[in-house]
Design an enzyme around this catalytic site. Structure first.
Site, PDB file in Angstrom:
ATOM      1  N   GLY A 182      44.154  46.062  44.011  1.00 30.97           N
ATOM      2  CA  GLY A 182      45.082  45.211  43.265  1.00 30.97           C
ATOM      3  C   GLY A 182      44.787  43.740  43.487  1.00 30.97           C
ATOM      4  N   ASN A 183      45.707  42.888  43.084  1.00 27.65           N
ATOM      5  CA  ASN A 183      45.526  41.448  43.299  1.00 27.65           C
ATOM      6  C   ASN A 183      46.885  40.796  43.570  1.00 27.65           C
ATOM      7  OD1 ASN A 183      46.695  40.528  40.675  1.00 27.65           O
ATOM      8  ND2 ASN A 183      44.995  41.745  39.877  1.00 27.65           N
ATOM      9  N   ARG A 184      46.856  39.521  43.834  1.00 23.18           N
ATOM     10  CA  ARG A 184      48.056  38.828  44.310  1.00 23.18           C
ATOM     11  C   ARG A 184      48.965  38.302  43.193  1.00 23.18           C
ATOM     12  NH1 ARG A 184      47.814  36.980  49.636  1.00 23.18           N
ATOM     13  NH2 ARG A 184      45.793  37.272  50.642  1.00 23.18           N
TER      14      ARG A 184
END
Ligand code: CTP
Length: 420
Positions: free
Chosen positions: A212-214
Site C-alpha cells: 500500500g501507500n501513505r
C-alpha cells in the site's frame, strides 16, 4: 475589538431540532479566536436557550431588532460581518431570506451582509424536496450565497432521507475557507459531472497483507466536497482513506486495488465533464496472491520469499490515450496529481514538468512529499501546471482551500466557461 487574525463571524440559528448542533459550530469559530455573534430566530430559542449561545460566544444574544437599539444592530451586525453561517437553515428561514424579508434580527442581518453567506439546511425530506424550497435555494444561490446540500440519514422521527444538517465540522471547515478566500465557492459547476479518485490502492499479497501507500485521501475528499458545494454532481471513487466519510451529496464508490479503480474510472469517465485522479495508485502488484497466509517458516528453514511484481495499468495515461485516439473525452478536463520528493535527477517541480509531459493531462497538481509533508496532513502546498505551459504556485493552506484553487483552474478550462 477583534484581535489579529480574528474576524467577525455571525452564526444564525434557525428553529429546528438541529439547533443544538450549532453549539459546536459556535465553539469552532470562537476557539479559532473569532468574534462570534449568535443570532437565533425566535423559534430557535424554543430548542436552545439564549444563555447557552451567550456563554459559548461571549456576546449578547437576541432574535429581536428592538434590543440595544441605539447601536442599530439590525444593520450594523450584517455590515460588519466577515462571514455569516446559518445552521440549521430551516425551510421557513430560507423562504424568508430568499424573499428579502427583514422581520427579525437574523433576516435583517442577512439583508445587510456583504460578506460570504452559508446556509446549512436541515429539515424533513419532503420539505427539502418541495419545489418551493428548491426555488428558494436557487434564489439564495443566485444572490451569491452558498447553500450546502443536506446530509442523508436518520431524521428527527423514525424516518430517514435527505435533510440532516451537514456535519458541523464540515460547515466550520467551509467557513474557514471563506474567511480566507471569500470567493472560494462560486456556484459555477452546476450541472457538471465530476469524477474524482482519492486515497491509496492496496495490492494484496495474501488474505492478511498488502502493498500500500501513505495516501490519506484528504485532498481527494476535499475536492469532492468543494466541487459538490459548487453545484457539481460528484462521484468519488475512493481507496484507503483513513476513516474519512464522504461529503454530503457525493456518490461514493469504494475500491481496494488499482485494477478495481481502473474499472470504475474507465466505466464512468466518458460521462464526466471533469476527471481528477487524486488517488495514489500502486504502479505494481504481486503476480501471485496467496490463498492462505504466507507463513514465516513452513516447517523447515526458509529464506524470505521473493515477491514477483507486474505492472498495473496507468489509468490517467489511459484516459489521455483514449482521447488522443479520438475515443471520446474530447471535452473532458483531465487532471492528474504528482507527489514528488525530488532526487539527484531534479527537484519536485522538474519531476512535475516531466510528468505533465509524459501523462498528457490538462492540469497536474504537484505536491512535495516526505518529511511529514502532504500525506495525512490537513494542509497542502504545491504547484498547478497546465498543458498550455502556465505554472501557478499553490500557497500553503488547508486542503479545502487548495481544492477551491484547483477547481478554479478546472472551471476555466471547461467548454462554455469564460476562460474557454
Ligand atoms: N496514476 C494512474 N495510474 C497509475 C499510476 C498513477 O492513473 N497506475 C495517476 C495518479 O492518480 C496521479 C498521476 O497518475 O494522478 C501520477 O501518479 P504517480 O504515481 O506520481 O505517477 P507515476 O506515473 O507512477 O510516476 P512515478 O511513480 O514514476 O513518479
Amino acid at each position: 475589538m477583534t484581535g489579529a487574525g480574528s474576524r467577525r463571524v455571525v452564526v444564525g440559528v434557525g428553529g429546528g431540532i438541529a439547533a443544538y448542533k450549532a453549539c459546536s459550530l459556535i465553539r469552532h469559530f470562537s476557539e479559532a479566536g473569532h468574534d462570534v455573534r449568535v443570532i437565533p430566530t425566535r423559534a430557535a430559542l424554543e430548542f436552545v436557550g439564549a444563555a447557552t449561545f451567550e456563554a459559548l460566544s461571549g456576546n449578547p444574544v437576541t432574535p429581536e431588532v428592538f434590543a440595544d437599539v441605539e447601536h442599530v444592530p439590525h444593520v450594523r451586525i450584517g455590515q460588519e460581518a466577515d462571514l455569516v453561517v446559518v445552521a440549521p437553515a430551516t425551510a421557513d428561514l430560507m423562504a424568508r431570506a430568499a424573499s428579502g424579508r427583514a422581520d427579525d434580527l437574523l433576516t435583517a442581518t442577512l439583508l445587510t451582509a456583504r460578506c460570504p453567506v452559508v446556509f446549512a439546511p436541515a429539515m424533513h425530506t419532503e420539505m427539502w424536496e418541495h419545489p418551493a424550497t428548491q426555488a428558494n435555494v436557487a434564489t439564495l444561490r443566485a444572490h451569491g450565497a452558498t447553500v450546502l446540500r443536506p446530509d442523508s440519514g436518520r431524521l428527527t422521527g423514525s424516518d430517514s432521507g435527505a435533510g440532516r444538517l451537514p456535519e458541523p465540522g464540515e460547515i466550520g471547515l467551509l467557513g474557514d475557507v471563506l474567511l480566507e478566500r471569500p470567493d472560494a465557492l462560486p456556484y459555477d459547476l452546476a450541472g457538471r459531472r465530476v469524477l474524482i479518485s482519492a486515497g491509496g490502492t492496496r495490492e494484496p499479497l495474501d488474505p492478511v497483507r498488502y502493498l500500500g501507500n501513505r495516501s490519506s485521501g484528504k485532498q481527494g475528499f476535499a475536492l469532492a466536497r468543494a466541487a459538490t458545494h459548487r453545484g457539481a454532481h460528484v462521484t468519488l471513487v475512493a481507496g484507503s482513506s483513513t476513516g474519512l466519510t464522504a461529503p454530503s451529496g457525493v456518490d461514493l464508490v469504494e475500491i481496494t486495488t488499482a485494477a478495481q479503480l481502473a474499472d470504475e474510472i474507465t466505466a464512468r469517465a466518458s460521462d464526466a465533464d471533469v476527471v481528477i485522479m487524486a488517488a495514489a495508485v500502486a504502479d505494481f502488484r504481486p503476480v501471485h496472491v496467496a490463498d492462505s497466509k504466507i507463513k514465516k517458516d513452513a516447517g523447515e528453514k526458509t529464506t524470505p520469499p521473493a515477491i514477483e511484481l507486474t505492472t498495473n495499468p496507468d489509468i490517467l495515461r489511459g484516459l489521455v490515450a483514449a482521447r488522443e485516439a479520438g475515443d471520446g473525452l474530447a471535452e473532458t478536463v483531465i487532471v492528474g496529481f504528482a507527489a514528488e520528493t525530488g532526487d539527484d535527477r531534479g527537484g519536485v517541480l522538474d519531476h512535475g514538468r516531466e510528468k505533465l509531459a509524459r501523462k498528457g493531462c490538462d492540469l497536474l497538481v504537484v505536491n512535495a512529499v516526505g518529511d511529514g509533508k502532504a500525506f495525512g496532513t490537513d494542509d497542502n502546498t504545491g504547484w498547478l501546471l497546465a498543458a498550455n505551459g502556465s505554472e501557478t504556485a499553490l500557497p500553503l493552506g488547508s486542503k479545502t482551500l487548495m481544492a477551491s484553487r484547483i477547481l478554479d483552474a478546472v472551471t476555466a478550462l471547461l467548454p462554455g466557461s469564460s476562460g474557454d
